[in-house]
Design a protein around this motif. Structure first.
Motif, short mmCIF file in Angstrom:
data_model
loop_
_atom_site.label_atom_id
_atom_site.label_comp_id
_atom_site.label_asym_id
_atom_site.label_seq_id
_atom_site.Cartn_x
_atom_site.Cartn_y
_atom_site.Cartn_z
N GLU A 1 0.84 -1.20 0.00
CA GLU A 1 0.00 0.00 0.00
C GLU A 1 0.88 1.26 0.00
N MET A 2 1.96 1.21 0.78
CA MET A 2 2.88 2.35 0.78
C MET A 2 3.37 2.64 -0.64
N ARG A 27 2.04 1.92 -3.52
CA ARG A 27 0.97 2.47 -4.36
C ARG A 27 0.85 3.99 -4.11
N CYS A 28 0.85 4.37 -2.84
CA CYS A 28 0.74 5.79 -2.49
C CYS A 28 1.98 6.55 -2.97
#
Lengths: 376, 347
Positions: A286-287, A289-290
């Protein structure tokens, strides 16, 4: 400040989602199986033909000229569909766009972008790894051609390649960084021997070494000017360090989704340690992706590639290796029966801190060029 | 998608940066300078930053989670010894409940381990509750359980203060304290409200942690450039360079995921905002401890003395990490969001 879609982006996302729903070839994870590499060319061509490849590249290069954030949408929808990641040829495209003349771009970009032609990259040598500029492969001019002699290694996909982007020394008299030129060498000739190299997870289709024993390349296949090879190499490796360029957000997103499924299918078999490793893999993915969203948004200002590529490479490495550790926990370190896919995912993850410039080289670059620490 | 800060957000960041550079402590000794701290507090109050989450006419907040995070990051970077987190969370809780705004000195109360808001049963507070940002605060908000929903009330903050963090005191609340219901309360808080509020709390603490990491990396790099051993600046040695490079990379990864959490507070529904914030908090809390430990290590013996700011950054990181849950609690939320081991579900 908006992570959400604009109306145009949403329309694109929905069109892509519908297409992916009908066209997912369902290949196995790229890092575990020769079957993926056998099917990758067709996937590349399918994506391209449908208008979903090269979204952010210029139209004259065969791309779509869209803002780079569209690549994030592509990666997110690929994850959601469980489709194979987009092929990673962006670094070659950027190298040709930046350094190739009009003739080189016209002759080579269309086949590269469409997936018609397969490419490999002849940079590293047995004695020139991190110290790439010390490479010894030679290209000597003979009439309208150059004759290439040398030994390249870690040439991914060399077995299937039509073309190899080769760095070779054309001037041994000048300092090492200045005597290197880049060539697009046709692979289908007798003076080139290609040998697969088996990686630690057993796959043989990704890695290879290539021996050039007097291979011939037309002088018009030189990319950039004589002596411009080092600068081209820096362009290529800086893009090779970027998860946004590589489409790796989708690769990790897909892997963690499959790990979640594996735990949910047999919850009793996966204790607190496996679950914690899985949670970290989810958080790391997720990190990234951000982070890619942030980087590609910054590029809307036209911010060019700098040393922050080394930051991205290290973050990407941490993600891949966290996913690898979750795969090891969940699949088992010593599987005694059946499927060893997750063990292969783990073993493959060790390469990420070496390929495209080791983590140690990235840290050196960050220390000197971002943190401005003194040179030793 | 365009996640660049807007021109207004950049202006806000620059204003906060200037205030921090002018009024925040530059040395450990300056933490005792009450005149400076008073000026900082007055400047933060005057800027209106404690009211970013108060309600406008339609019930939405004056500013989004992104603006709150922009300010919080700068305050963390500067080790601002003034209230922000507590009043911001109190204002948002009142807004979500449709209650009238409180004083900017009002803060919130949490349970003893800081991971959950303090909950009163039957009108009185149980043991162990503490109030955040207890500088001048005289009252703190607590939740009042009403079936599956919650009302809010206030308690007096009267206990002694103690805190791991030298910049932000935490006060104990008297067990058995009577909770005063808030007049003019419009509706109870449901699960979506509380998820969004937790999401805000986690996003603000993530932003604080990002700021703390930036500050810690800065002092460590400055020291590595000036401290000499073996006839050279220690920052020229790869062993030191690689520690600092890793700290910088961890800070950048944290900044990216924290930004997403701050955006999610108002852009997504409450549950998804909480999921985004949980992933961010786990990442930032782990990174911040490691980065601050690196800052201590790079300072060598000096880093282990009270006079070095490195431990002040670490201490602030430890407090921010624990507020509304640290690494473990948030990893559990991430798994619960994917349907693994949720127990009573995501909260």
């Amino acid at each position: 400040m908006d992570f959400g879609d604009s109306p145009e982006e949403l329309a694109f996302r929905l069109r892509l989602r519908e297409w992916l729903g009908n066209n997912n070839p369902g290949l196995p994870p790229s890092s575990t199986s020769d079957e993926y590499w056998a099917g990758q060319a067709a996937w590349h061509q399918t994506l391209y033909a449908a208008g979903f490849f090269g979204l952010s590249w210029p139209k004259e290069a065969g791309g779509h000229g869209l803002p780079s954030v569209y690549e994030v949408i592509l990666d997110e929808e690929i994850i959601a569909a469980g489709a194979p990641p987009r092929p990673s040829v962006g670094y070659l495209v950027q190298g040709l766009l930046r350094h190739g003349n009009e003739d080189v771009q016209r002759r080579f970009l269309p086949g590269l972008v469409s997936g018609r032609d397969r490419w490999c990259q002849g940079f590293s040598e047995p004695d020139a790894g991190s110290d790439l500029a010390s490479l010894r492969t030679q290209a000597v001019r003979e009439g309208s051609e150059y004759v290439v002699t040398g030994h390249k290694v870690w040439t991914s996909y060399s077995d299937a390649a039509d073309w190899c982007l080769v760095l070779a020394r054309t001037d041994p008299e000048v300092p090492k960084h200045r005597g290197i030129s880049a060539f697009i060498v046709p692979m289908g000739q007798g003076a080139i021997e290609q040998r697969p190299i088996r990686m630690i997870n057993g796959i043989t289709r990704e890695f290879g070494e290539v021996i050039f024993d007097g291979a011939r390349v037309d002088a018009s296949n030189m990319v950039g000017e004589p002596g411009e090879g080092w600068r081209l190499a820096m362009t290529v490796v800086s893009h090779e360090r970027e998860p946004g360029e590589l489409g790796y957000v989708a690769r990790y997103g897909k892997l963690v989704k499959e790990l979640v499924r594996a735990v949910k299918e047999r919850p009793d078999e996966h204790g607190p340690e496996s679950r914690r490793d899985l949670a970290w893999a989810l958080v790391e993915a997720e990190m990234l992706r951000c982070h890619v969203s942030r980087r590609l948004s910054d590029r809307l200002d036209g911010v060019s590639h700098g040393p922050e590529g080394s930051v991205d490479k290290l973050l990407m490495t941490w993600v891949e290796q966290a996913v690898g550790h979750a795969a090891l926990s969940i699949g088992g370190a010593a599987p005694t029966e059946g499927d060893d896919t997750w063990l292969k995912v783990y073993l493959y993850s060790r390469a990420q801190s070496v390929m495209g410039g080791t983590s140690q080289i990235q840290r050196n670059l960050i220390a000197s060029r971002i943190l401005e620490l003194p040179i030793s | 998608m365009d996640v660049r800060l807007s021109p207004e957000q950049v202006t806000l960041r620059d204003a906060a940066r200037q205030m921090v550079d002018r009024l925040c402590p530059q040395t450990v000794a300056e933490l005792d300078d009450t005149e400076r701290a008073g000026k900082l507090e007055a400047a933060v109050v005057a800027s209106g930053w404690l009211e970013l989450r108060t309600a406008t006419d339609d019930g939405s907040p004056w500013a989004t989670g992104v603006e709150v995070a922009v300010v919080a990051e700068e305050l963390g970077r500067g080790l601002a010894d003034t209230a922000f987190l507590g009043p911001t969370l109190a204002a948002d809780l009142r807004r979500l409940a449709g209650a009238p705004p409180g004083s900017t000195a009002e803060t919130i109360a949490l349970g003893a381990d800081l991971s959950e808001p303090a909950v009163a049963l039957g009108g009185t507070l149980g043991p162990g509750a503490v109030a955040l940002d207890a500088y001048e605060a005289t009252s703190a908000l607590v939740l009042l359980r009403e079936g599956d929903e919650y009302a809010i009330g206030t308690i007096a903050v009267d206990g002694g203060t103690t805190s791991v963090d030298l910049t932000r005191p935490v006060a104990s609340c008297s067990p058995g304290a009577t909770v005063s219901p808030i007049e003019g309360l419009h509706h109870p808080l449901g699960p979506d409200d509380l998820a969004r509020w937790r999401g805000l709390g986690l996003a603000v603490t993530c932003a604080d942690l990002v700021g703390v990491m930036r500050g810690a990396v800065t002092i460590a790099c400055d020291y590595a450039r000036s401290r000499r051993q073996y006839g050279a600046a220690i920052g020229s040695f790869q062993a030191v360079q690689h520690l600092l490079a890793d700290a910088y990379v961890a800070t950048e990864g944290s900044a990216s995921i924290a930004l997403h959490a701050a955006w999610a507070v108002d852009a997504l529904d409450g549950r998804d905002a909480l999921v985004a914030a949980s992933a961010a908090k786990a990442y930032c809390a782990r990174a911040a401890r490691s980065v601050c430990e690196t800052a201590i290590q790079v300072h060598g013996g000096i880093g282990n003395t009270w006079e070095c700011l490195a431990h002040v950054f670490l201490r602030r990181a430890l407090l921010s990490s624990e507020v509304l849950g640290g690494v473990g609690a948030n990893l559990a939320r991430v798994l619960a969001a994917h349907g693994i081991g949720g127990g009573d579900g995501l909260r």
